[in-house]
Write a protein that holds these residues in place. Structure first.
Motif, PDB file in Angstrom:
ATOM      1  N   ASN A   1       9.223   7.272 -13.818  1.00  7.96           N
ATOM      2  CA  ASN A   1       9.635   7.397 -15.218  1.00  7.96           C
ATOM      3  C   ASN A   1       9.512   6.061 -15.939  1.00  7.96           C
ATOM      4  O   ASN A   1       9.064   6.000 -17.095  1.00  7.96           O
ATOM      5  CB  ASN A   1      11.078   7.919 -15.305  1.00  7.96           C
ATOM      6  N   LEU A   2       9.909   4.978 -15.264  1.00 13.92           N
ATOM      7  CA  LEU A   2       9.794   3.651 -15.867  1.00 13.92           C
ATOM      8  C   LEU A   2       8.347   3.311 -16.184  1.00 13.92           C
ATOM      9  O   LEU A   2       8.046   2.693 -17.204  1.00 13.92           O
ATOM     10  CB  LEU A   2      10.339   2.588 -14.896  1.00 13.92           C
ATOM     11  N   LEU A   3       7.442   3.706 -15.275  1.00 14.21           N
ATOM     12  CA  LEU A   3       6.028   3.325 -15.397  1.00 14.21           C
ATOM     13  C   LEU A   3       5.184   4.411 -16.072  1.00 14.21           C
ATOM     14  O   LEU A   3       3.971   4.250 -16.198  1.00 14.21           O
ATOM     15  CB  LEU A   3       5.459   3.037 -13.998  1.00 14.21           C
ATOM     16  N   HIS A   4       5.841   5.502 -16.485  1.00 22.24           N
ATOM     17  CA  HIS A   4       5.126   6.616 -17.124  1.00 22.24           C
ATOM     18  C   HIS A   4       4.014   7.149 -16.218  1.00 22.24           C
ATOM     19  O   HIS A   4       2.891   7.407 -16.652  1.00 22.24           O
ATOM     20  CB  HIS A   4       4.547   6.192 -18.484  1.00 22.24           C
ATOM     21  N   VAL A   5       4.336   7.272 -14.950  1.00 18.17           N
ATOM     22  CA  VAL A   5       3.390   7.802 -13.962  1.00 18.17           C
ATOM     23  C   VAL A   5       3.740   9.259 -13.680  1.00 18.17           C
ATOM     24  O   VAL A   5       4.906   9.598 -13.514  1.00 18.17           O
ATOM     25  CB  VAL A   5       3.465   6.990 -12.641  1.00 18.17           C
ATOM     26  N   GLU A   6       2.719  10.100 -13.661  1.00 20.57           N
ATOM     27  CA  GLU A   6       2.919  11.497 -13.261  1.00 20.57           C
ATOM     28  C   GLU A   6       2.045  11.771 -12.051  1.00 20.57           C
ATOM     29  O   GLU A   6       0.900  11.346 -11.996  1.00 20.57           O
ATOM     30  CB  GLU A   6       2.498  12.451 -14.379  1.00 20.57           C
TER      31      GLU A   6
ATOM     32  N   GLY B   1       1.872  -5.602  -9.441  1.00 18.35           N
ATOM     33  CA  GLY B   1       2.978  -6.352 -10.038  1.00 18.35           C
ATOM     34  C   GLY B   1       3.936  -5.429 -10.775  1.00 18.35           C
ATOM     35  O   GLY B   1       5.166  -5.579 -10.666  1.00 18.35           O
ATOM     36  N   GLN B   2       3.388  -4.481 -11.523  1.00 17.06           N
ATOM     37  CA  GLN B   2       4.243  -3.532 -12.243  1.00 17.06           C
ATOM     38  C   GLN B   2       5.040  -2.669 -11.265  1.00 17.06           C
ATOM     39  O   GLN B   2       6.205  -2.363 -11.492  1.00 17.06           O
ATOM     40  CB  GLN B   2       3.388  -2.643 -13.154  1.00 17.06           C
ATOM     41  N   LEU B   3       4.383  -2.267 -10.173  1.00 17.62           N
ATOM     42  CA  LEU B   3       5.074  -1.454  -9.167  1.00 17.62           C
ATOM     43  C   LEU B   3       6.243  -2.211  -8.553  1.00 17.62           C
ATOM     44  O   LEU B   3       7.338  -1.670  -8.407  1.00 17.62           O
ATOM     45  CB  LEU B   3       4.092  -1.038  -8.069  1.00 17.62           C
ATOM     46  N   ILE B   4       5.997  -3.476  -8.188  1.00 23.51           N
ATOM     47  CA  ILE B   4       7.053  -4.275  -7.551  1.00 23.51           C
ATOM     48  C   ILE B   4       8.197  -4.516  -8.537  1.00 23.51           C
ATOM     49  O   ILE B   4       9.380  -4.419  -8.180  1.00 23.51           O
ATOM     50  CB  ILE B   4       6.491  -5.619  -7.039  1.00 23.51           C
ATOM     51  N   THR B   5       7.856  -4.807  -9.797  1.00 23.22           N
ATOM     52  CA  THR B   5       8.901  -5.042 -10.797  1.00 23.22           C
ATOM     53  C   THR B   5       9.768  -3.791 -10.979  1.00 23.22           C
ATOM     54  O   THR B   5      11.000  -3.872 -11.026  1.00 23.22           O
ATOM     55  CB  THR B   5       8.272  -5.446 -12.146  1.00 23.22           C
ATOM     56  N   ALA B   6       9.118  -2.632 -11.057  1.00 22.30           N
ATOM     57  CA  ALA B   6       9.876  -1.382 -11.217  1.00 22.30           C
ATOM     58  C   ALA B   6      10.688  -1.087  -9.958  1.00 22.30           C
ATOM     59  O   ALA B   6      11.841  -0.637 -10.044  1.00 22.30           O
ATOM     60  CB  ALA B   6       8.907  -0.232 -11.520  1.00 22.30           C
TER      61      ALA B   6
ATOM     62  N   ASP C   1       0.846  -1.213   0.000  1.00 21.20           N
ATOM     63  CA  ASP C   1       0.000   0.000   0.000  1.00 21.20           C
ATOM     64  C   ASP C   1       0.872   1.250   0.000  1.00 21.20           C
ATOM     65  O   ASP C   1       0.590   2.232  -0.689  1.00 21.20           O
ATOM     66  CB  ASP C   1      -0.898   0.040   1.245  1.00 21.20           C
ATOM     67  N   CYS C   2       1.914   1.201   0.809  1.00 24.10           N
ATOM     68  CA  CYS C   2       2.785   2.364   0.976  1.00 24.10           C
ATOM     69  C   CYS C   2       3.493   2.694  -0.338  1.00 24.10           C
ATOM     70  O   CYS C   2       3.553   3.853  -0.757  1.00 24.10           O
ATOM     71  CB  CYS C   2       3.787   2.052   2.085  1.00 24.10           C
ATOM     72  N   LEU C   3       4.002   1.645  -1.013  1.00 21.62           N
ATOM     73  CA  LEU C   3       4.695   1.873  -2.291  1.00 21.62           C
ATOM     74  C   LEU C   3       3.727   2.457  -3.322  1.00 21.62           C
ATOM     75  O   LEU C   3       4.058   3.410  -4.035  1.00 21.62           O
ATOM     76  CB  LEU C   3       5.289   0.555  -2.804  1.00 21.62           C
ATOM     77  N   GLU C   4       2.525   1.904  -3.370  1.00 23.08           N
ATOM     78  CA  GLU C   4       1.540   2.390  -4.343  1.00 23.08           C
ATOM     79  C   GLU C   4       1.204   3.862  -4.098  1.00 23.08           C
ATOM     80  O   GLU C   4       1.154   4.670  -5.024  1.00 23.08           O
ATOM     81  CB  GLU C   4       0.265   1.541  -4.269  1.00 23.08           C
ATOM     82  N   THR C   5       0.990   4.216  -2.826  1.00 23.44           N
ATOM     83  CA  THR C   5       0.688   5.616  -2.504  1.00 23.44           C
ATOM     84  C   THR C   5       1.852   6.523  -2.853  1.00 23.44           C
ATOM     85  O   THR C   5       1.679   7.603  -3.427  1.00 23.44           O
ATOM     86  CB  THR C   5       0.372   5.748  -1.000  1.00 23.44           C
ATOM     87  N   ALA C   6       3.058   6.063  -2.539  1.00 20.57           N
ATOM     88  CA  ALA C   6       4.239   6.907  -2.751  1.00 20.57           C
ATOM     89  C   ALA C   6       4.584   7.065  -4.233  1.00 20.57           C
ATOM     90  O   ALA C   6       5.187   8.058  -4.623  1.00 20.57           O
ATOM     91  CB  ALA C   6       5.433   6.320  -1.999  1.00 20.57           C
ATOM     92  N   ILE C   7       4.199   6.087  -5.053  1.00 17.92           N
ATOM     93  CA  ILE C   7       4.497   6.174  -6.492  1.00 17.92           C
ATOM     94  C   ILE C   7       3.348   6.841  -7.248  1.00 17.92           C
ATOM     95  O   ILE C   7       3.556   7.761  -8.032  1.00 17.92           O
ATOM     96  CB  ILE C   7       4.759   4.768  -7.092  1.00 17.92           C
ATOM     97  N   SER C   8       2.139   6.377  -6.993  1.00 15.69           N
ATOM     98  CA  SER C   8       1.000   6.833  -7.802  1.00 15.69           C
ATOM     99  C   SER C   8       0.146   7.899  -7.130  1.00 15.69           C
ATOM    100  O   SER C   8      -0.646   8.553  -7.800  1.00 15.69           O
ATOM    101  CB  SER C   8       0.089   5.633  -8.130  1.00 15.69           C
TER     102      SER C   8
ATOM    103  N   PRO D   1      -5.205   7.376 -16.749  1.00 10.77           N
ATOM    104  CA  PRO D   1      -6.502   6.787 -16.525  1.00 10.77           C
ATOM    105  C   PRO D   1      -6.478   5.722 -15.443  1.00 10.77           C
ATOM    106  O   PRO D   1      -7.414   5.571 -14.685  1.00 10.77           O
ATOM    107  CB  PRO D   1      -6.868   6.187 -17.889  1.00 10.77           C
ATOM    108  N   ARG D   2      -5.426   4.925 -15.379  1.00  5.41           N
ATOM    109  CA  ARG D   2      -5.297   3.916 -14.341  1.00  5.41           C
ATOM    110  C   ARG D   2      -3.856   3.841 -13.919  1.00  5.41           C
ATOM    111  O   ARG D   2      -2.952   3.973 -14.741  1.00  5.41           O
ATOM    112  CB  ARG D   2      -5.721   2.541 -14.887  1.00  5.41           C
ATOM    113  N   GLY D   3      -3.628   3.654 -12.627  1.00  4.58           N
ATOM    114  CA  GLY D   3      -2.251   3.539 -12.173  1.00  4.58           C
ATOM    115  C   GLY D   3      -1.702   2.169 -12.519  1.00  4.58           C
ATOM    116  O   GLY D   3      -2.435   1.271 -12.925  1.00  4.58           O
ATOM    117  N   PRO D   4      -0.405   2.008 -12.358  1.00  5.64           N
ATOM    118  CA  PRO D   4       0.196   0.695 -12.612  1.00  5.64           C
ATOM    119  C   PRO D   4      -0.323  -0.334 -11.615  1.00  5.64           C
ATOM    120  O   PRO D   4      -0.723   0.007 -10.501  1.00  5.64           O
ATOM    121  CB  PRO D   4       1.694   0.952 -12.441  1.00  5.64           C
ATOM    122  N   SER D   5      -0.275  -1.602 -12.029  1.00  4.70           N
ATOM    123  CA  SER D   5      -0.705  -2.674 -11.135  1.00  4.70           C
ATOM    124  C   SER D   5       0.344  -2.883 -10.044  1.00  4.70           C
ATOM    125  O   SER D   5       1.484  -2.404 -10.149  1.00  4.70           O
ATOM    126  CB  SER D   5      -0.875  -3.971 -11.919  1.00  4.70           C
TER     127      SER D   5
END
Ligand code: SF4
Length: 188
Positions: A86-91, A166-171, A58-65, A160-164
């Motif tokens: 940058n890897l996940l194209h998240v702003e 799995g994508q967060l952990i991989t990055a 949860d913490c990683l998702e909040t901190a990234i997305s 439109p949607r944040g990374p999953s």
């Protein structure tokens, strides 16, 4: 505090001498060999704590997305989180600290993610509990929660949607070069 409640408290909120140290909280650069050793010790300790934390995903998702926050969060520095985005194209928009700022009794500013993290960890506790835990006023807690709700309800998010997960952990693993244990192994 019951053991169940203790399990839900983010470990970083109990280890303030590590997570609130300027080297971790403000990304301050060490100036000499002694400071570099301290920086390494603090980072190693914080990393160990985050990697075994039950709130890590949860913490990683909040901190990234969710929020562009400062400090050492979910096993990452703010620079590493920028690389993950940058890897996940998240702003994400930076938190408006002028509007949100609350000051802890230690003098440290608190950010929305501090409040949201405690709210998630203690869904059954009154908001007073969060205010006391952070050493800030009840109105500061409410202001941050209103802000978090408003961000969650924005009609046109930047993506439109944040990374999953799995994508967060991989990055995360790619940027930090650390392996995140599978959920079953973490629970063992
Ligand atoms: S993963 Fe997040 S909630 Fe857990 S100790 Fe690290 S910063 Fe705190």
């Amino acid at each position: 505090m019951t053991s169940t409640t203790a399990n839900r408290v983010p470990p970083c909120s109990l280890l303030t001498e590590v997570f609130h140290h300027p080297f971790l909280e403000e990304d301050a650069s060490p100036a000499n060999a002694e400071q570099r050793r301290l920086h390494h010790t603090l980072t190693t300790r914080a990393t160990e704590v985050c990697m075994s934390c039950p709130h890590f995903d949860d913490c990683l998702e909040t901190a990234i997305s969710g929020h562009d926050i400062a400090g050492f969060v979910a096993g990452t520095t703010s620079r590493q989180r920028t690389r993950i985005r940058n890897l996940l194209h998240v702003e994400v928009k930076p938190d408006d600290m002028d509007a949100l700022v609350g000051i802890l009794s230690s003098g440290r500013q608190i950010a929305t993610h501090d409040v949201v993290r405690l709210r998630r960890a203690h869904p059954d506790e009154p908001l007073d509990f969060i205010a006391q835990s952070l050493g800030c006023s009840l109105s500061t807690v409410k202001r941050h929660l209103r802000r978090a709700r408003a961000q969650a309800c924005e009609p046109t998010p930047l993506i439109p949607r944040g990374p999953s997960r799995g994508q967060l952990i991989t990055a995360f693993e790619s940027v930090t070069r650390m392996r995140r244990a599978a959920p079953a192994a973490r629970a063992a």
